[in-house]
Design an enzyme around this catalytic site. Sequence first.
Site, PDB file in Angstrom:
ATOM      1  N   ASN A  77      52.988  30.352  44.833  1.00 56.70           N
ATOM      2  CA  ASN A  77      53.772  30.012  45.939  1.00 56.70           C
ATOM      3  C   ASN A  77      55.140  30.058  45.494  1.00 56.70           C
ATOM      4  O   ASN A  77      55.671  29.568  44.232  1.00 56.70           O
ATOM      5  CB  ASN A  77      53.468  28.589  46.665  1.00 56.70           C
ATOM      6  N   ASN A 136      59.024  14.605  40.959  1.00 60.26           N
ATOM      7  CA  ASN A 136      58.579  16.328  40.815  1.00 60.26           C
ATOM      8  C   ASN A 136      59.485  16.592  39.733  1.00 60.26           C
ATOM      9  O   ASN A 136      60.541  17.275  39.752  1.00 60.26           O
ATOM     10  CB  ASN A 136      58.823  16.826  42.180  1.00 60.26           C
ATOM     11  N   PHE A 137      58.787  16.768  38.515  1.00 62.94           N
ATOM     12  CA  PHE A 137      59.334  17.597  37.439  1.00 62.94           C
ATOM     13  C   PHE A 137      58.621  18.704  37.120  1.00 62.94           C
ATOM     14  O   PHE A 137      58.611  19.040  35.923  1.00 62.94           O
ATOM     15  CB  PHE A 137      59.326  16.370  36.111  1.00 62.94           C
ATOM     16  N   CYS A 139      58.158  21.875  39.656  1.00 61.54           N
ATOM     17  CA  CYS A 139      58.047  23.117  40.422  1.00 61.54           C
ATOM     18  C   CYS A 139      59.015  23.910  39.610  1.00 61.54           C
ATOM     19  O   CYS A 139      60.183  23.874  39.062  1.00 61.54           O
ATOM     20  CB  CYS A 139      59.006  22.749  41.688  1.00 61.54           C
ATOM     21  N   CYS A 347      14.855  36.380  34.464  1.00 62.37           N
ATOM     22  CA  CYS A 347      15.355  37.515  34.062  1.00 62.37           C
ATOM     23  C   CYS A 347      15.369  38.609  35.218  1.00 62.37           C
ATOM     24  O   CYS A 347      14.275  38.851  35.594  1.00 62.37           O
ATOM     25  CB  CYS A 347      15.204  38.170  32.686  1.00 62.37           C
ATOM     26  N   CYS A 357      26.487  41.865  24.286  1.00 62.89           N
ATOM     27  CA  CYS A 357      26.246  41.730  22.932  1.00 62.89           C
ATOM     28  C   CYS A 357      26.514  42.957  22.091  1.00 62.89           C
ATOM     29  O   CYS A 357      26.924  43.092  21.142  1.00 62.89           O
ATOM     30  CB  CYS A 357      24.943  41.116  22.838  1.00 62.89           C
ATOM     31  N   CYS A 380      21.857  36.566  16.028  1.00 61.22           N
ATOM     32  CA  CYS A 380      22.330  35.627  16.996  1.00 61.22           C
ATOM     33  C   CYS A 380      23.357  34.825  16.270  1.00 61.22           C
ATOM     34  O   CYS A 380      22.830  33.917  15.544  1.00 61.22           O
ATOM     35  CB  CYS A 380      21.618  35.368  17.924  1.00 61.22           C
ATOM     36  N   CYS A 383      26.979  32.715  20.321  1.00 65.11           N
ATOM     37  CA  CYS A 383      28.457  32.694  20.836  1.00 65.11           C
ATOM     38  C   CYS A 383      28.380  32.453  22.193  1.00 65.11           C
ATOM     39  O   CYS A 383      29.413  32.269  22.578  1.00 65.11           O
ATOM     40  CB  CYS A 383      28.922  34.117  20.498  1.00 65.11           C
ATOM     41  N   CYS A 386      26.514  35.981  26.185  1.00 61.57           N
ATOM     42  CA  CYS A 386      25.310  36.421  27.053  1.00 61.57           C
ATOM     43  C   CYS A 386      25.180  35.396  28.152  1.00 61.57           C
ATOM     44  O   CYS A 386      25.040  35.822  29.205  1.00 61.57           O
ATOM     45  CB  CYS A 386      23.910  36.466  26.136  1.00 61.57           C
TER      46      CYS A 386
END
Lengths: 434, 442
Positions: A77, A136-137, A139, A347, A357, A380, A383, A386
């Site tokens: 905005n 309000n520090f 905007c 699955c 992968c 594997c 990580c 998947c």
Amino acid sequence: MADLTSTFIGIKSPNPFWLASAPPTDKEYNVRRAFDAGWGGVVWKTLGEAGPPVVNVNGPRYGAIYGADRRLLGLNNIELITDRPLEVNLEEMTRVKRDYPDHALIASLMVPMNEDAWREILRRVEDTGCDGVELNFGCPHGMSERGMGSAMGQVPDYVGQVAHWCKKHSDLPVIVKLTPNITDIRLPARAAKEGGADAVSLINTINSITSVDLDLFAPEPTIDGKGAHGGYCGPAVKPIALNMVAEIARDPETAGLPISGIGGVTTWRDAAEFMTLGAGNVQVCTAAMTYGFKVVEEMISGLSQWMDEKGMTSTSEIVGRAVPNTVNWQDLNLNYVTKAVIDQDACIQCGRCYAACEDTSHQAISMSETRVFEVIDAECVACNLCVNVCPVEDCITMEQMAAGSVDPRTGKVVEKEYANWTTHPNNPGSCAAE
Amino acid sequence: MKDNAYTAGIIPGRLSPEDYAENFSDLHPRLDDHEALVAADRCYFCHDAPCITACPTDIDIPLFIRQIATGTPEAAARTILSQNIMGGMCARVCPTETLCEEVCVREVAEGKPVLIGQLQRYATDTLMDAGVHPFTRAASTGKRIAVVGAGPAGLSCAHRLAMHGHDVTLFDARAKPGGLNEYGIASYKTVDDFAQREVEWLLQIGGITLETDKTLGLDVSLESLQSGFDAVFLGIGLGGVNALGLDGDDMDGLHDAVDFIANLRQTSDVATLPIGRDVVVIGGGMTAVDAAVQAKLLGALNVTLVYRRGRDRMNASVFEQDLAASKGVRIITNATPRAVIGNGAVREIEFEYTDDDLAPTGQTFRLAADQVFRAIGQSLTGGSLPALDGRKIAVSSAGRTSISGIWAGGDCAAGGDDLTVTAVAEGRDAAMDIHATLTGAT
């Protein structure tokens, strides 16, 4: 049903769900309806100095990004602080607080960087009967060009100075609203605390351009062929906000400083997450702007149910529960070994795990002629990609390898003991005992 | 009193103009922009997607849906049409519920597939409505090829050959091109003269000379084509219709379903088409369902489709069976016609229940019938064709027949499944093989 009553820096509200200072809280009509809908508190749209009010653009003031099915994920905005006369806002706040004494009503303030200006505005808002003020520090657009908003919030000394002035000239609780448009969020938080602030609230919006009109070659929202950066909010900013809240919660210099969590809170779950990372309550804007005030009903019922399931009776029991588990990378246990496991019954054979992968990770998922996808444990590295790309919830999970078993990828026995990078032999700075 | 569904005999005008218009409107109106985006957003962009494998023309479905989702339906159409030049018609008539949509992972997960067929139509309609033909013809090769039959197989073959620079002469026995697209598909699946519009759009590639009212074996001989052209492709479909083999097969009121459907497609006013009050359709394929449903839509009171085997053996898909049921068609299975009863014109037809091996059970029943449609299969017609495999032209890979220089594809060729989309694939693949053979290209 769990008691959701909230007390934040001494301010009581029926629940910890406040509406943030923003377009939804710009006037009496909205705020009354918000309270009637179930919101526990409201931070009124930011007030400026007396005199001619600011003006807003007359073209579009919001831009958005979407997920699938045009689900709004991020909103930006370029609206400024309230563009209605100060007197009108103060009168309305007075009436609302009178009629809703049990709900929290906070005045958000933004005036120039001089003590007289802050003293004067504090004097005016105290008469409304409001429960506190929020500085309000944050905007990042428009007002910052005039030396206010984030222009002040980006200078920790200013943050501390204004907090100090406010505590000096008013007995009202002071919340300092922080801008995320800064390298290290801990610095303004420390300054706020040193200045005497009772709490910080974060995050305000993030500098952003949501999109570019590819016919006009101009940023959106576009005003007569031009666009200015705006402030970004909504579900997309939640991860950034969560981290900043946690940074302050676990900083020894600010630990225990009350935090009002803001940034993409859309469901009860988001609220609970902010609170576990140290927020005493949460403030909401985009969810209300997207779905209307009614969304608070789901937040209330969801948080209550979850608290009941956890045996919690007070929202204060949630606050900070995940802070001790938020650590630096070097403190993570390198002996914790997991492998992805695919539930073949769940699955749907889309193959996204395989593509992810095979193309972008470790070639640790095999694909058969009949589209059966299986994890190759020897490749594997756990990580989690998947899991992240799978469209079916809980279809792929990360399962811990038992201590004593051999990780087929490394050929090493999984150790039972915790061990992190600080003691790892590959670390040149390792402090392992000889 | 005005004629209505209860009026006995075979008469036109049973319905109001509004009912006719409603009944023969588009079965699945084109998705609007918003509907298309909502539908496209559901695609998971699967790896090596099952929908592609299930498509006889191997359209890259996840890619074209992503192109729709990102606001480029024209690019989506190119993706579709590069694999299937009749992607517009296939989007309307493909039994997607037994092809791409059956294997969509969201069908697996939720029982609700991505609306692949309707999205394909959205994309192809967008491009075709803009008058864009997205392919250009290569430099002329000087090779001349005769394509016999301007149905899906022949059109697909002709387009692909023309695109590669060959000069194509496209023969068809009928007055209009399109084959079954023009004459053999239910009206509500292809409204607004789409079959002709698609042919006109397809011919924009250039290099194709259309010769209608030319029947192989009557107006042109295979030998003359062989000697006059560098290659020949036969996409002649199945011109003959199987008979019931009963006494009374020639009684008034008995018709071939394919003729009924063709008449429906060619009429300018369905209100002028006579239809019986008690209609019986014999058969279990798409043609039978198309005839039965349209008989009902024309205002027949009772329409019964009778099939000699069980429902699971019907060639009409479950979707088609459900469509027929929803329109009020009664489906009777495991019953074989035994006698046509009437005096000059059919009045009743007698069936005997048969078991799954077609063995008679001795139990018979009669259905009132003032009109009977035969839809019990079509057959190859014409002499001096290449060698047959069963009742169709034998083909090896890419449509090569027993005669060097002659290819075949579509319904007339053995091995296919009598689907429009399969015919398109076979025409395309034969074209590529012809191209490779004539130019040495690989």
